[in-house]
Design an enzyme around this catalytic site. Structure first.
Site, PDB file in Angstrom:
ATOM      1  N   LYS A 165       0.609  -1.151  -0.106  1.00 30.29           N
ATOM      2  CA  LYS A 165      -0.021   0.101  -0.357  1.00 30.29           C
ATOM      3  C   LYS A 165       1.379   1.734   0.204  1.00 30.29           C
ATOM      4  O   LYS A 165       2.295   0.860   0.470  1.00 30.29           O
ATOM      5  CB  LYS A 165      -0.745  -0.413   1.429  1.00 30.29           C
ATOM      6  CG  LYS A 165      -1.929  -1.163   1.158  1.00 30.29           C
ATOM      7  CD  LYS A 165      -3.428  -0.780   0.106  1.00 30.29           C
ATOM      8  CE  LYS A 165      -4.318  -2.271  -0.193  1.00 30.29           C
ATOM      9  NZ  LYS A 165      -4.889  -2.448   1.374  1.00 30.29           N
ATOM     10  N   ARG A 170      -3.620 -10.165   4.208  1.00 30.88           N
ATOM     11  CA  ARG A 170      -3.907 -10.065   2.029  1.00 30.88           C
ATOM     12  C   ARG A 170      -2.849  -9.844   2.398  1.00 30.88           C
ATOM     13  O   ARG A 170      -2.130  -8.934   2.212  1.00 30.88           O
ATOM     14  CB  ARG A 170      -5.315  -9.433   1.977  1.00 30.88           C
ATOM     15  CG  ARG A 170      -5.498  -9.299   0.770  1.00 30.88           C
ATOM     16  CD  ARG A 170      -6.796  -8.258   0.624  1.00 30.88           C
ATOM     17  NE  ARG A 170      -6.789  -8.234  -1.368  1.00 30.88           N
ATOM     18  CZ  ARG A 170      -6.918  -7.442  -1.880  1.00 30.88           C
ATOM     19  NH1 ARG A 170      -6.193  -7.058  -1.206  1.00 30.88           N
ATOM     20  NH2 ARG A 170      -7.200  -7.426  -3.063  1.00 30.88           N
TER      21      ARG A 170
HETATM   22  N1  HH2 Z   1      -7.146  -3.969  -0.556  1.00 27.17           N
HETATM   23  C1  HH2 Z   1      -7.222  -3.819  -1.933  1.00 27.17           C
HETATM   24  C2  HH2 Z   1      -8.237  -5.402  -2.651  1.00 27.17           C
HETATM   25  N2  HH2 Z   1      -9.417  -5.521  -1.628  1.00 27.17           N
HETATM   26  N3  HH2 Z   1      -9.823  -6.069   0.568  1.00 27.17           N
HETATM   27  C3  HH2 Z   1     -10.004  -6.182   1.771  1.00 27.17           C
HETATM   28  N4  HH2 Z   1     -10.268  -6.888   2.726  1.00 27.17           N
HETATM   29  N5  HH2 Z   1      -8.854  -5.331   3.075  1.00 27.17           N
HETATM   30  C4  HH2 Z   1      -8.015  -4.691   2.179  1.00 27.17           C
HETATM   31  O1  HH2 Z   1      -6.617  -3.869   2.119  1.00 27.17           O
HETATM   32  C5  HH2 Z   1      -8.072  -4.541   0.476  1.00 27.17           C
HETATM   33  C6  HH2 Z   1      -8.831  -5.627   0.342  1.00 27.17           C
HETATM   34  C7  HH2 Z   1      -6.748  -3.669  -2.999  1.00 27.17           C
HETATM   35  O2  HH2 Z   1      -4.970  -3.735  -3.257  1.00 27.17           O
HETATM   36  P1  HH2 Z   1      -5.439  -4.665  -4.367  1.00 27.17           P
HETATM   37  O3  HH2 Z   1      -6.753  -6.036  -4.754  1.00 27.17           O
HETATM   38  O4  HH2 Z   1      -3.414  -5.276  -5.006  1.00 27.17           O
HETATM   39  O5  HH2 Z   1      -5.367  -3.728  -5.591  1.00 27.17           O
HETATM   40  P2  HH2 Z   1      -6.951  -3.016  -6.515  1.00 27.17           P
HETATM   41  O6  HH2 Z   1      -7.847  -1.999  -5.570  1.00 27.17           O
HETATM   42  O7  HH2 Z   1      -6.246  -2.026  -7.488  1.00 27.17           O
HETATM   43  O8  HH2 Z   1      -7.119  -4.300  -7.329  1.00 27.17           O
END
Ligand code: HH2
Length: 289
Positions: free
Chosen positions: A230, A264
């Site tokens: 993040k 995660r």
């Molecule tokens: N962060 C992201 C997406 N889903 N779900 C939970 N429960 N907690 C989180 O902190 C969280 C999440 C964002 O990360 P990422 O999936 O890598 O990125 P993007 O939303 O750009 O696909």
């Protein structure tokens, strides 16, 4: 607000079983998107995504978290049809090949419903299950859930986020969502909570939430943390997303030390190894390998 102190969470129930929380559960991220903030485009091709899913499981993920829509700050929403087009065949194929539970990372009941019918057993909803249709769906399907805190929506959440007391406000939101889900007859042990690192938070808010994990864990539900790569990790000194692994591991281990149960992560192998060390220190009735 006064919160009664609950017993510590020991399991996380989902549609077909339960995950023991006597050691940290690593939720491996599989983003089948062109635009995710750290790995956008890498696994957008269906066959590459399937291979990556198998790799993540081989690396020791306890849960496979699949998403077809980026929720990075400023991102645009995609249609349910497009989201399902991205994730559908990946879920349908992986469910026959892996034996770890799969979660679907979506805010849309249509996508969640199809994913559950295809084999997903947990719904991870970054909008905190505020949509009554989503609540009805998770009740009727008997899945596990992640309710996450987000300030506003991905388009606007990083526009000057403000809280008088970030830990207190996030906790009150999560407690309220838990009450609503329990009232709708979602079993208490199926509900995991997540403070939503980076979702409408400054660096200081994210750090306060890391320190305040124990307060959230006192609600008695599994606490999920998504600190991996993040931007606050970058701002604290580790640069671009690809440089943020050490900071992500430090934040994950500290979250576990403060009482988190589920981490995660994008870098699954490294996270599993780091969490085994954290688990050995934070025994808390956990099974230490
Ligand atoms: N962060 C992201 C997406 N889903 N779900 C939970 N429960 N907690 C989180 O902190 C969280 C999440 C964002 O990360 P990422 O999936 O890598 O990125 P993007 O939303 O750009 O696909």
């Amino acid at each position: 607000m006064v919160f009664p102190m609950a017993e510590a969470a020991k399991v996380w129930r989902h549609r077909t079983g339960e995950i023991a929380l006597d050691r940290t559960c690593v939720m491996g991220v599989l983003n089948i998107t062109p635009d995710s903030f750290s790995d956008g485009g890498r696994y957008f091709d269906t066959d590459i995504a399937i291979r990556r899913g198998l790799e993540i499981v081989d690396q020791g993920a306890d849960v496979l978290d699949l998403g077809g829509e980026s929720t990075r700050p400023g991102s645009d929403a995609v249609s349910a049809e497009e989201e399902w087009r991205r994730v559908g065949r990946v879920i349908e194929t992986l469910v026959r090949k892996v034996d770890v539970p799969m979660s679907i990372d979506t805010m849309k009941p249509e996508v969640a419903g199809k994913a559950i019918d295809a084999g997903a057993v947990i719904v991870n909803d970054v909008s905190g299950m505020r949509d009554p249709t989503m609540v009805r769906l998770v009740v009727s399907k008997g899945v596990g859930v992640v309710v996450m805190h987000m300030l506003g929506n991905p388009k606007t959440m990083q526009h000057h986020p403000h809280y008088a007391d970030v830990v207190g406000e996030v906790k009150a939101f999560l407690a309220d969502r838990v009450r609503a889900l329990e009232a709708a007859k979602v079993p208490s042990e199926a509900i995991a909570i997540d403070p939503g690192f980076g979702f409408g938070k400054t660096v200081e808010h994210n750090v306060a939430l890391l320190r305040g994990i124990g307060d959230l864990a006192a609600l008695g539900h599994p606490v999920v943390v998504g600190v991996s790569r993040k931007s606050f990790i970058g701002k604290l000194g580790a640069g671009e997303p690809g440089m943020r692994l050490p900071g992500s591991l430090a934040a994950g281990a500290l979250a576990v030390a403060h009482g988190a149960h589920v981490v995660r992560a994008h870098d699954v192998l490294e996270t599993v190894r780091a969490m085994r060390v954290a688990d050995a220190v934070v025994a808390r009735g956990r099974r230490v390998p």
